[in-house]
Design a protein around this motif. Sequence first.
Motif, PDB file in Angstrom:
ATOM      1  N   SER A  55       0.788  -1.228  -0.035  1.00  0.00           N
ATOM      2  CA  SER A  55      -0.028  -0.022   0.033  1.00  0.00           C
ATOM      3  C   SER A  55       0.845   1.272  -0.096  1.00  0.00           C
ATOM      4  N   LEU A  56       2.096   1.198   0.328  1.00  0.00           N
ATOM      5  CA  LEU A  56       2.829   2.325   0.435  1.00  0.00           C
ATOM      6  C   LEU A  56       3.148   2.880  -0.991  1.00  0.00           C
ATOM      7  N   TYR A  57       3.065   2.112  -1.993  1.00  0.00           N
ATOM      8  CA  TYR A  57       3.260   2.657  -3.283  1.00  0.00           C
ATOM      9  C   TYR A  57       2.235   3.379  -3.830  1.00  0.00           C
ATOM     10  N   ASN A  58       1.234   3.390  -2.928  1.00  0.00           N
ATOM     11  CA  ASN A  58       0.112   4.320  -3.445  1.00  0.00           C
ATOM     12  C   ASN A  58       0.362   5.815  -3.140  1.00  0.00           C
ATOM     13  N   THR A  59       1.530   6.301  -2.350  1.00  0.00           N
ATOM     14  CA  THR A  59       2.035   7.617  -2.092  1.00  0.00           C
ATOM     15  C   THR A  59       3.361   7.621  -2.595  1.00  0.00           C
ATOM     16  N   PRO A  60       3.570   8.582  -3.408  1.00  0.00           N
ATOM     17  CA  PRO A  60       4.638   8.835  -3.945  1.00  0.00           C
ATOM     18  C   PRO A  60       5.986   9.215  -2.867  1.00  0.00           C
ATOM     19  N   PRO A  61       7.044   8.782  -3.269  1.00  0.00           N
ATOM     20  CA  PRO A  61       8.123   9.333  -2.266  1.00  0.00           C
ATOM     21  C   PRO A  61       8.158  10.703  -2.128  1.00  0.00           C
ATOM     22  N   ALA A  62       8.237  11.467  -0.949  1.00  0.00           N
ATOM     23  CA  ALA A  62       8.196  12.972  -0.956  1.00  0.00           C
ATOM     24  C   ALA A  62       9.526  13.304  -1.350  1.00  0.00           C
ATOM     25  N   GLY A  63      10.539  12.807  -1.426  1.00  0.00           N
ATOM     26  CA  GLY A  63      11.912  13.268  -1.924  1.00  0.00           C
ATOM     27  C   GLY A  63      12.233  12.732  -3.226  1.00  0.00           C
ATOM     28  N   GLY A  64      11.122  12.051  -3.846  1.00  0.00           N
ATOM     29  CA  GLY A  64      11.502  11.607  -5.302  1.00  0.00           C
ATOM     30  C   GLY A  64      12.371  10.661  -5.610  1.00  0.00           C
ATOM     31  N   LEU A  65      12.907   9.843  -4.554  1.00  0.00           N
ATOM     32  CA  LEU A  65      13.729   8.956  -4.819  1.00  0.00           C
ATOM     33  C   LEU A  65      13.484   7.808  -3.677  1.00  0.00           C
TER      34      LEU A  65
END
Length: 329
Positions: A55-65
């Motif tokens: 489910s974590l993949y539903n939220t993009p990484p805040a820092g982009g990486l």
Amino acid sequence: MGIQPAKKEGKKFVNVIPTDAAGLGRMLPILREYITNKEENVPKKTLGPFNTDASLYNTPPAGGLRITWIGHSSIIIEIDGKRLLTDPVWSQRVSFTQRIGPKRFFDAPLPLNQLPHIDAVISSHDHYDHLDKNTIEYLATKNIPFICSLGVERYLRKWGVKTVTELNWGDSTQLDHLKITATPARHFSGRMLNRDETLWSSFVIKGPQHNIYFGADSGPSPSFKDIGDAFGPFDLTMLEVGAYGKYWPDIHMGPDNATNAHLALKGKVMLPIHWGTFNLAPHAWYEPAEKVIDYAAQKGISLFMPSPGTPTEVSENLISNWWTPYLSL
């Protein structure tokens, strides 16, 4: 001189510098070493299970990486809005058959049927621990495009992949705003008896905000400086630290040479890969991790070592020590 394309001698690709790939002439001493070896090549305590919260993949990484290390050289890379998968291996054994051969120390943390959307797969070379027929046949049903080294396409097409881009060293391809470039590695290729008829590569992955390097398999090489000069600095280098041995120093680096490569690449943060998943060398299964930490401290290198299967935003000096509870020292 920049990055030169790979060359062939007859039908076989050759390395940038002379390389001993530990062929048949080394088999007897290698076999003798394995028979007499007393290191803990396979964990005495069962590793894991490790589990990925998909489910974590539903939220993009805040820092982009963000990185999810599945194990060995299989990595889910989320970079600047795209999601890549490198050298995907989900099978239990890395061999021509699932009956014999090196077996996983732990199951892949994320089942294939829970894999998030993947924009492209990068296949560095054709060795069994990097090019897994069973996994690729599954991924082929998802119509994911593949980017691979010259010659590897023959396997991908045979296993059902529809969209393939082959690259020689120095060639690039665009994935929307990502630029992916194949760069040299010092290694070899082959499945069963055919050797070096397909190419082996590392890859530069450059987005609008981040620039990273996937080293795949390589021994010590002057190409690291060439790549660093041409494409660096890198926010993250992913470099192999495992599967080294005294009889094949040219084709795998080990922790000392890997940390030197990171510096030559002008890397900021280093993710050690290609360890802790399969028994492919005489050293203890945990030794690459312990040694790379020591060498990084000596050389002022920032390591990024998340737990298997945990989607983790790239940051400096993140060492999870996930392996230490399993040591039987």
